[in-house]
Design an enzyme around this catalytic site. Structure first.
Site, short mmCIF file in Angstrom:
data_model
loop_
_atom_site.label_atom_id
_atom_site.label_comp_id
_atom_site.label_asym_id
_atom_site.label_seq_id
_atom_site.Cartn_x
_atom_site.Cartn_y
_atom_site.Cartn_z
CD GLU A 53 -1.01 -2.17 2.35
OE1 GLU A 53 0.12 -2.55 2.00
OE2 GLU A 53 -1.58 -2.59 3.35
CB CYS A 84 -0.43 0.04 5.58
SG CYS A 84 1.11 -0.68 5.05
CB SER A 168 16.30 -43.62 -7.48
OG SER A 168 17.49 -42.90 -7.25
NE ARG A 207 21.19 -28.40 -10.34
CZ ARG A 207 20.93 -29.06 -9.22
NH1 ARG A 207 21.23 -28.55 -8.04
NH2 ARG A 207 20.35 -30.24 -9.27
C1 AOF Z 1 0.49 -5.06 4.53
N1 AOF Z 1 1.12 -4.87 3.35
O1 AOF Z 1 2.74 -5.30 1.92
C2 AOF Z 1 2.69 -6.43 3.98
C3 AOF Z 1 2.00 -6.62 5.19
O2 AOF Z 1 7.71 -5.98 9.73
P1 AOF Z 1 6.74 -5.32 8.77
O3 AOF Z 1 6.51 -3.88 9.09
O4 AOF Z 1 7.10 -5.52 7.32
O5 AOF Z 1 5.33 -6.01 9.01
C4 AOF Z 1 5.13 -7.33 8.61
C5 AOF Z 1 3.69 -7.69 8.85
O6 AOF Z 1 2.89 -6.75 8.17
C6 AOF Z 1 3.30 -9.05 8.31
O7 AOF Z 1 3.44 -10.07 9.29
C7 AOF Z 1 1.86 -8.83 7.94
O8 AOF Z 1 1.03 -8.91 9.08
C8 AOF Z 1 1.92 -7.42 7.45
N2 AOF Z 1 2.41 -7.46 6.08
N3 AOF Z 1 0.92 -5.92 5.41
O9 AOF Z 1 -0.52 -4.41 4.78
C9 AOF Z 1 2.20 -5.51 3.02
N4 AOF Z 1 3.81 -7.10 3.71
ZN ZN Z 2 1.47 -2.53 6.15
#
Ligand code: AOF
Ligand code: ZN
Length: 360
Positions: A53, A84, A168, A207
């Site tokens: 986002e 976010c 195998s 690979r």
């Molecule tokens: C989202 N959008 O693109 C991702 C999310 O350590 P951080 O800040 O990267 O947070 C990781 C956590 O954030 C992950 O476990 C999941 O709950 C969320 N990931 N959330 O809105 C994203 N990668």
């Molecule tokens: Zn996020």
């Protein structure tokens, strides 16, 4: 004018471009639409990098009347990156459409609530099944602390992985073997028994032509301490880390890590091993055999999914090793039950994929 489905599908497709690169994070894609036009889009490329986002909003500029499509609920917590949901509150798009709630206990609905409280129109559940399948690994790992486990093997139509003399190579064709390398590229770790290392001496690396495929960690079960230093997994320079799992305190000077996992002498407790791998942020494991290792994995109920490649051969023989060895189920009520079984033609072979019921 496209439909909501179209834009969400695009967000999911974008997310999938990072397959194999986001661990321990999920794959997430985001598309921002204003007056029927995509004005911003992005996907999460790797842990520590911007969330989907954030990158899409930076791409879009003013989003006052826009709809934001995102394949996972916007996060509400401070992780490696800031929340976010707070950024969305600041920029105030008219509408946010989300495929699935974030299963991360630190989020799980809080991101949606923040948006709703601020008067943003929020819809959840569009193409949810597809989004859940895309992030099946993340869902398992973040809710249980255990890696998602795929049991893989290449076998004859009668379920053998070698002849009675041990021959195998090869039961399945080169297309299947290439597909296996795609599987390796998508997981954090490969697990095999020491018998496989002693007999086949595999390098267990990825690979793939034209791909800088990441090499998973090589996890080798050596409960009976049979490994010596001469195998390819110990070769220098190292192509991937080699972690050895033992039940005693034997030292392996060539290993990158030695995991001491108690169990019966000579028998690694696979559930405990999965817990330890989870603590080390290994979110997915591909078990590549052999027959004894797969048998222990099913017995320990750690397998989530099977990927069995079947070559057009019948090997036969009661001394030929089966794909799943060990003692096996005494009655059918003890058998490992599968669901969602699917077949795909791969060259001359067939790949059977299915999910295990009652996994942990
Ligand atoms: C989202 N959008 O693109 C991702 C999310 O350590 P951080 O800040 O990267 O947070 C990781 C956590 O954030 C992950 O476990 C999941 O709950 C969320 N990931 N959330 O809105 C994203 N990668
Ligand atoms: Zn996020």
């Amino acid at each position: 004018m496209h439909t909501d489905d179209y834009y969400m599908q695009r967000a999911i497709d974008l997310a999938a471009r990072a397959h194999g690169h986001t661990s321990p994070n999920p794959m997430v894609g985001c598309v921002i639409v204003k007056e029927g036009r995509i004005v911003g889009e992005a996907f999460h490329t790797a842990a520590g990098q911007a969330h989907a986002e954030v990158a899409a909003l930076a791409d879009a500029g003013d989003v006052a009347d826009a709809t934001v499509y995102v394949s996972l609920e916007p996060c509400s917590h401070h992780g490696r990156t800031p929340p976010c949901a707070e950024l969305l509150l600041k920029l105030k798009p008219a509408r946010v459409v989300v495929a699935m709630e974030d299963p991360n206990p630190l989020v799980s609905g809080r991101g949606l609530q923040l948006l709703r409280n601020a008067g943003i129109q929020v819809e959840v559940g569009l193409l949810e099944e597809k989004a859940r399948q895309l992030n099946e690994v993340f869902i398992k790992y973040i809710t249980t602390g255990l890696p998602f486990v795929i049991a893989k093997c290449g076998m004859s139509l009668d379920g053998k992985i070698a002849t009675h003399t041990g021959d195998s190579k090869w039961i399945t064709g080169k297309e299947s073997r290439e597909q296996s390398h795609h599987l390796r590229q998508q997981v954090d770790a490969i697990l095999v028994g020491s018998q496989t290392v002693r007999l086949d001496d595999p390098s267990l690396t990825t690979r793939l032509q034209g791909s800088a495929g990441g090499n998973p960690i090589r996890v080798i079960l050596d409960g009976r301490e049979r490994l010596r230093g001469e195998h390819k997994i110990f070769a220098q320079p190292r192509e991937a880390p080699s972690w050895i799992v033992t039940t005693t305190s034997r030292e392996y000077e060539n290993a990158d890590a030695v995991l001491n996992v108690c169990g019966e002498p000579g028998d690694v407790d696979l559930l405990e091993l999965m817990q330890e791998l989870g603590r080390r942020e290994v979110t997915s494991v591909l078990i590549e055999g052999g027959g004894a290792t797969l048998a222990s994995a099913f017995a320990a109920r750690i397998v989530d999914k099977v990927a069995f490649f079947i070559g057009p051969k019948i090997i036969g023989g009661h001394d030929a090793i089966g794909a799943v060895d060990g003692v096996g189920a005494a009655s059918l009520s003890d058998a490992t039950l599968l669901h969602g079984m699917q077949a795909t033609n791969i060259g001359e072979d067939i790949l059977i994929e299915a999910y295990v019921q009652n996994t942990r």
